[in-house]
Motif scaffolding. Sequence first.
Motif, mmCIF file in Angstrom:
data_model
loop_
_atom_site.group_PDB
_atom_site.id
_atom_site.type_symbol
_atom_site.label_atom_id
_atom_site.label_comp_id
_atom_site.label_asym_id
_atom_site.label_seq_id
_atom_site.Cartn_x
_atom_site.Cartn_y
_atom_site.Cartn_z
ATOM 1 N N GLU A 25 5.396 9.826 9.283
ATOM 2 C CA GLU A 25 5.225 10.817 8.214
ATOM 3 C C GLU A 25 6.547 11.495 7.894
ATOM 4 O O GLU A 25 6.899 11.684 6.725
ATOM 5 C CB GLU A 25 4.214 11.903 8.606
ATOM 6 N N ARG B 269 5.064 1.790 -2.694
ATOM 7 C CA ARG B 269 4.726 1.768 -1.265
ATOM 8 C C ARG B 269 5.573 0.713 -0.556
ATOM 9 O O ARG B 269 6.142 0.966 0.497
ATOM 10 C CB ARG B 269 3.239 1.463 -1.074
ATOM 11 N N GLN C 211 8.173 1.183 2.512
ATOM 12 C CA GLN C 211 7.999 0.440 3.763
ATOM 13 C C GLN C 211 9.256 -0.372 4.094
ATOM 14 O O GLN C 211 9.647 -0.467 5.260
ATOM 15 C CB GLN C 211 6.785 -0.477 3.683
ATOM 16 N N ARG D 68 -0.291 -0.940 5.439
ATOM 17 C CA ARG D 68 -0.728 -0.170 4.282
ATOM 18 C C ARG D 68 -1.592 1.026 4.682
ATOM 19 O O ARG D 68 -1.414 2.138 4.183
ATOM 20 C CB ARG D 68 -1.498 -1.088 3.320
ATOM 21 N N ARG D 69 -2.518 0.805 5.611
ATOM 22 C CA ARG D 69 -3.408 1.889 6.032
ATOM 23 C C ARG D 69 -2.641 3.009 6.714
ATOM 24 O O ARG D 69 -2.906 4.192 6.482
ATOM 25 C CB ARG D 69 -4.502 1.359 6.955
ATOM 26 N N PHE E 272 0.468 3.742 6.208
ATOM 27 C CA PHE E 272 1.248 4.393 5.160
ATOM 28 C C PHE E 272 0.415 5.469 4.462
ATOM 29 O O PHE E 272 0.841 6.612 4.317
ATOM 30 C CB PHE E 272 1.738 3.358 4.143
ATOM 31 N N TYR E 273 -0.791 5.096 4.019
ATOM 32 C CA TYR E 273 -1.628 6.058 3.305
ATOM 33 C C TYR E 273 -2.122 7.176 4.222
ATOM 34 O O TYR E 273 -2.294 8.314 3.788
ATOM 35 C CB TYR E 273 -2.774 5.352 2.585
ATOM 36 N N SER E 274 -2.313 6.875 5.479
ATOM 37 C CA SER E 274 -2.664 7.910 6.449
ATOM 38 C C SER E 274 -1.528 8.920 6.577
ATOM 39 O O SER E 274 -1.761 10.133 6.640
ATOM 40 C CB SER E 274 -2.968 7.265 7.808
ATOM 41 N N LEU F 49 0.659 9.642 4.249
ATOM 42 C CA LEU F 49 0.656 10.449 3.032
ATOM 43 C C LEU F 49 -0.425 11.523 3.091
ATOM 44 O O LEU F 49 -0.216 12.649 2.642
ATOM 45 C CB LEU F 49 0.451 9.574 1.797
ATOM 46 N N ASN F 50 -1.571 11.186 3.673
ATOM 47 C CA ASN F 50 -2.637 12.179 3.817
ATOM 48 C C ASN F 50 -2.218 13.308 4.747
ATOM 49 O O ASN F 50 -2.537 14.472 4.500
ATOM 50 C CB ASN F 50 -3.918 11.525 4.324
ATOM 51 N N ASP G 8 0.025 15.517 2.789
ATOM 52 C CA ASP G 8 -0.772 16.279 1.829
ATOM 53 C C ASP G 8 -1.465 17.451 2.520
ATOM 54 O O ASP G 8 -1.463 18.574 1.999
ATOM 55 C CB ASP G 8 -1.797 15.359 1.159
ATOM 56 N N THR H 113 1.688 10.618 -7.071
ATOM 57 C CA THR H 113 1.400 9.192 -6.916
ATOM 58 C C THR H 113 1.574 8.470 -8.241
ATOM 59 O O THR H 113 1.733 9.084 -9.289
ATOM 60 C CB THR H 113 -0.047 9.000 -6.417
#
Length: 68
Positions: A8, A27, A31, A44-45, A47-49, A51-52, A55, A63
């Motif tokens: 993060e 993305r 990466q 990918r998962r 990465f989005y985790s 970002l969460n 946030d 985005t």
Amino acid sequence: MAEKKHSELYILKILTEYTDENHLLSRKEIQDILKEEYGIIIDRRTFYSALNVLDRMGIDIATFEENR
């Protein structure tokens, strides 16, 4: 080699250094920078985790959908 569990912070660093309202990164590009500069490989998962997490910390990250 940087630790994957701190991805993060590295993503935030990349976004701060490489992006602004006129220069976006995908993305995949983020990466690739993580891998090349810090030796961190995330899927990918993850990465989005990450970002969460950013946030939830109150960091506003625009985005693609917001920047079409």
